[in-house]
Design a protein around this motif. Structure first.
Motif, mmCIF file in Angstrom:
data_model
loop_
_atom_site.group_PDB
_atom_site.id
_atom_site.type_symbol
_atom_site.label_atom_id
_atom_site.label_comp_id
_atom_site.label_asym_id
_atom_site.label_seq_id
_atom_site.Cartn_x
_atom_site.Cartn_y
_atom_site.Cartn_z
ATOM 1 N N THR A 217 -4.905 -5.628 -3.335
ATOM 2 C CA THR A 217 -6.104 -5.615 -4.179
ATOM 3 C C THR A 217 -7.195 -4.731 -3.574
ATOM 4 O OG1 THR A 217 -6.891 -7.610 -3.078
ATOM 5 C CG2 THR A 217 -5.714 -7.918 -5.129
ATOM 6 N N GLN A 218 -7.225 -4.620 -2.250
ATOM 7 C CA GLN A 218 -8.219 -3.760 -1.613
ATOM 8 C C GLN A 218 -7.943 -2.293 -1.913
ATOM 9 O OE1 GLN A 218 -11.004 -4.372 0.495
ATOM 10 N NE2 GLN A 218 -10.825 -6.358 -0.475
ATOM 11 N N GLU B 143 -6.313 -1.210 -4.488
ATOM 12 C CA GLU B 143 -6.558 -0.979 -5.915
ATOM 13 C C GLU B 143 -8.050 -0.883 -6.210
ATOM 14 O OE1 GLU B 143 -4.319 -3.840 -8.162
ATOM 15 O OE2 GLU B 143 -2.543 -2.562 -8.013
ATOM 16 N N ALA B 144 -8.850 -1.667 -5.452
ATOM 17 C CA ALA B 144 -10.302 -1.594 -5.665
ATOM 18 C C ALA B 144 -10.785 -0.171 -5.420
ATOM 19 C CB ALA B 144 -11.012 -2.568 -4.715
ATOM 20 N N ALA B 145 -10.299 0.443 -4.352
ATOM 21 C CA ALA B 145 -10.748 1.801 -4.039
ATOM 22 C C ALA B 145 -10.190 2.807 -5.045
ATOM 23 C CB ALA B 145 -10.312 2.175 -2.623
ATOM 24 N N LEU B 146 -8.899 2.664 -5.377
ATOM 25 C CA LEU B 146 -8.288 3.594 -6.339
ATOM 26 C C LEU B 146 -9.016 3.549 -7.673
ATOM 27 C CD1 LEU B 146 -4.487 3.039 -5.678
ATOM 28 C CD2 LEU B 146 -5.760 5.168 -5.355
ATOM 29 N N ALA C 86 -11.021 6.824 -5.911
ATOM 30 C CA ALA C 86 -10.760 7.318 -4.570
ATOM 31 C C ALA C 86 -9.424 8.046 -4.543
ATOM 32 C CB ALA C 86 -10.741 6.162 -3.574
ATOM 33 N N GLU D 69 -9.015 8.815 0.766
ATOM 34 C CA GLU D 69 -10.240 8.020 0.669
ATOM 35 C C GLU D 69 -9.920 6.528 0.589
ATOM 36 O OE1 GLU D 69 -13.117 11.278 -1.558
ATOM 37 O OE2 GLU D 69 -11.836 9.966 -2.751
ATOM 38 N N ARG E 225 -9.163 5.378 3.993
ATOM 39 C CA ARG E 225 -10.357 5.322 4.834
ATOM 40 C C ARG E 225 -11.279 4.170 4.416
ATOM 41 N NH1 ARG E 225 -15.211 7.829 4.211
ATOM 42 N NH2 ARG E 225 -14.469 9.046 2.459
ATOM 43 N N VAL E 226 -11.560 4.098 3.115
ATOM 44 C CA VAL E 226 -12.561 3.135 2.635
ATOM 45 C C VAL E 226 -12.006 1.716 2.581
ATOM 46 C CG1 VAL E 226 -13.908 2.466 0.617
ATOM 47 C CG2 VAL E 226 -13.840 4.849 1.340
ATOM 48 N N ALA E 227 -10.792 1.581 2.088
ATOM 49 C CA ALA E 227 -10.271 0.233 1.877
ATOM 50 C C ALA E 227 -9.395 -0.235 3.032
ATOM 51 C CB ALA E 227 -9.481 0.187 0.569
ATOM 52 N N ARG F 274 -10.977 0.387 7.113
ATOM 53 C CA ARG F 274 -12.150 -0.466 7.324
ATOM 54 C C ARG F 274 -11.770 -1.923 7.324
ATOM 55 N NH1 ARG F 274 -18.010 1.410 5.563
ATOM 56 N NH2 ARG F 274 -18.449 -0.728 6.154
ATOM 57 N N TYR F 275 -10.910 -2.293 6.404
ATOM 58 C CA TYR F 275 -10.507 -3.690 6.321
ATOM 59 C C TYR F 275 -9.812 -4.122 7.611
ATOM 60 C CZ TYR F 275 -8.583 -7.934 4.216
ATOM 61 O OH TYR F 275 -8.269 -9.233 3.929
#
Lengths: 333, 252
Positions: free
Chosen positions: A212-213, A215-218, A222, A226, A229-231, A234-235
């Motif tokens: 889900t993380q 998918e949140a970024a996609l 993203a 990205e 990197r972002v999801a 960092r997680y």
């Protein structure tokens, strides 16, 4: 509804809502519970006693050196068994520099491999590559040392060091004659040895990041990188820091391969071409020659320092992971 | 914006299994379109086809056309990343980025889009939080972790995050299924407000929810669109026998 249980195995186990069991079975079970608890408690306590005892024995054995040199032991560089003068600074320096050099090389490689294996590699490629990388961790350290002496060091001497000296020789890091063995060779072999650990742990960390993380970024638009990197990174960052410090811990204590490749000269130099010495190597090399109490005490004090250093790294790791795990505290900038 | 979304002959697969069959459906602009149906009927797959999220699952495949703003999002030259920036999505379980603050969560999409200017970020984050009816609750804790909010607040945070990039369409995949009735009611109110500016497609397994918020409703069964029409008509005078059986609770 809510049944309150007493302490396991204690007399208050049965509350009125639980029908009594057959007497003999109950007694036997209570005995088994208590026996189990005592055995596990003994196991737990014996570990604490062992650590404390080891520290006490080491301090005792190192006492002659501790009393004679005090702080000078870790601030001076003269290691002369004949004159019975012992300063361990070059070993501390060698351990720290070789381990940090190893991290510098191994972290990008290990994280890169982990990201490839968890995010990008085709399904069919993942198991065999993962298996191979984990296999690297199973190779005995002396085999790495042997390979280092007969393959890595000559290669460094004839190709890498002359080339580095030629192009980057204006930096103090790359000055001096190319011996092959030395700080660079030790750092390289350590890097190769800790890459599998960093990769394996990081890969597990990245795989544990929920879909889900990603998918949140996609869904925010993203790109693949990205999203990583972002999801994903960092997680998983606290776990990734853990992976890196696990590698560092291993590099600090690694003995055999480093002893074979670092050159074993107690010297502090900015150049990576120059031979050095580590705390683990000096203990391994000299414990058979330590005839006097003071000499032996000095070596054991080096061991004590290594213990303190690894404890400090682990403590720092816990602290970092803990602070990261609590989440960000950055206010709106 | 005035075009909504036109889906024509949409088919989708997971590996060998054919999960959507020839779906034809027109989503009206600035309205709420609900997709209902029993579990496994393909309603989530359908909505994920509308912003090209279906294909991120390995082995998944889509054939058909989805016209948005007059352009087929599945035509060869189209970059799925661009599509997803125009068509936002909210998921079943609130999924804020746990390592980021409330502010950074909402700003995440803007930053991905290259917005660096502090003033612009502040303004658009605030606007998105207002639009998601969350501003009053979080304005004093923008620097706190987004994961520290309640479930309903987290879901509105995710809505704010999607709204911050100013999409034309918002897809919601069972956005209330992990929430309590009060949080659900707030999200439903929010949906009714958002449709003034946005085209919304919502998947729900809750027929009352569809009846409350949707202008048009589609009923999916076994990967097919059985019936699609104005919500009031679908719930009161369904044309298809299967729709009637479903909405009267005979199965599903």
């Amino acid at each position: 509804m809510a049944v309150v249980f007493g302490r396991a195995g204690g007399a208050g186990t049965a509350t009125p809502t639980i029908p009594p069991l057959v007497g003999a079975r109950r007694a036997r079970r209570r005995f088994g519970d208590r026996g189990f608890r005592e055995i596990t408690r003994a196991a737990g306590l014996s570990l604490v006693v062992m650590v404390a005892g080891m520290a006490a024995v080491m301090v005792h054995a190192a006492w002659p050196s501790l009393r004679r040199f005090g702080w000078a032991f870790i601030t001076t560089s003269n290691w002369d068994p004949v004159a019975e003068q012992f300063g361990a600074l070059p070993f501390i320096f060698g351990t720290l520099v070789s381990s940090l050099l190893a991290l510098l090389l191994a972290v990008p490689l290990g994280l890169g491999a982990a990201i490839y294996l968890s995010e990008l590699a085709p399904r069919a490629v993942r198991p065999p590559v993962t298996f191979l990388i984990e296999l690297l961790a199973a190779i005995p350290s002396v085999v790495y040392g042997l390979w280092g002496i007969f393959v890595l060091a000559p290669w460094l001497r004839t190709w890498v060091q002359p080339a580095l000296g030629h192009t980057l020789g204006f930096l103090p890091l790359f000055q001096g004659p190319p011996y092959g063995v030395g700080m660079l060779a030790a750092g390289l072999i350590l890097a190769i040895m800790i890459v599998p650990f960093i990769t394996a742990v990081s890969r597990e960390v990245l795989l544990a990041v929920p879909r889900t993380q990603r998918e949140a970024a996609l869904a925010l638009g993203a790109t693949g990188w990205e999203t990583t990197r972002v999801a994903v990174l960092r997680y998983g960052r606290s776990g990734l820091i853990g992976a890196i410090l696990l590698g560092l811990g291993r590099a600090l204590g690694e003995t055999m391969a480093v002893t074979m490749l670092i050159g074993n000269r107690p010297e502090i130099s900015f150049s990576l071409f120059v031979p050095g010495y580590t705390m683990a190597s000096v203990i391994a090399n000299e414990f058979t020659e330590a005839t006097s109490d003071l000499y032996l005490g000095a070596l054991i004090e080096v061991g004590l320092l290594l213990l303190v250093l690894t404890l400090a790294v682990n403590g720092m790791a816990r602290l970092l992971v803990w602070s990261v795990g609590r989440g960000p505290t950055v206010v709106r900038e | 914006m005035a075009d909504g979304i036109t889906v024509t002959k949409l088919n989708a697969w997971f590996g060998p299994s054919h999960v959507l069959h020839d779906i034809d459906l027109a989503v009206a602009p600035r309205a709420v379109t609900a997709i209902i149906g029993p579990s496994g009927c393909g309603k989530s797959t359908f909505i994920r086809c509308l912003n090209r999220m279906h294909e991120v699952v390995p082995g998944a495949r889509v054939v058909g056309t989805v016209l948005q703003e007059g352009q087929d999002i599945y035509s060869p030259g189209v970059d799925p990343v661009e599509v997803r920036r125009r068509i936002g999505m909210v998921f079943q379980k609130p999924n804020p980025f746990p390592t980021m603050t409330v502010f950074d969560n909402v700003a995440a999409g803007l930053r991905l889009g290259g917005v660096r200017d502090r003033g612009v970020l502040n303004e658009r984050v605030e606007r998105a939080l207002h639009a998601a009816a969350l501003w009053e609750e979080v304005k004093d804790r923008l620097g706190k972790p987004g994961a520290g909010l309640s479930g309903g607040q987290q879901q509105r945070l995710c809505i704010a995050r999607a709204l911050a990039v100013e999409p034309e369409v918002l897809l919601m995949d069972e956005p209330c299924s992990a929430l309590d009735p009060i949080a659900t009611a707030r999200i439903e109110e929010l949906i009714l407000e958002l449709k003034r500016d946005l085209t919304i497609v919502i998947v729900t397994h809750n027929m009352q929810q569809a009846a409350r918020v949707a202008d048009a409703t589609g009923f999916f069964l076994l990967g097919e669109l059985v019936e699609f029409g104005p919500t009031s008509q679908l719930f009161t005078k369904p044309v298809d026998k299967r729709t009637e059986d479903y909405i009267t609770g005979r199965f599903g």
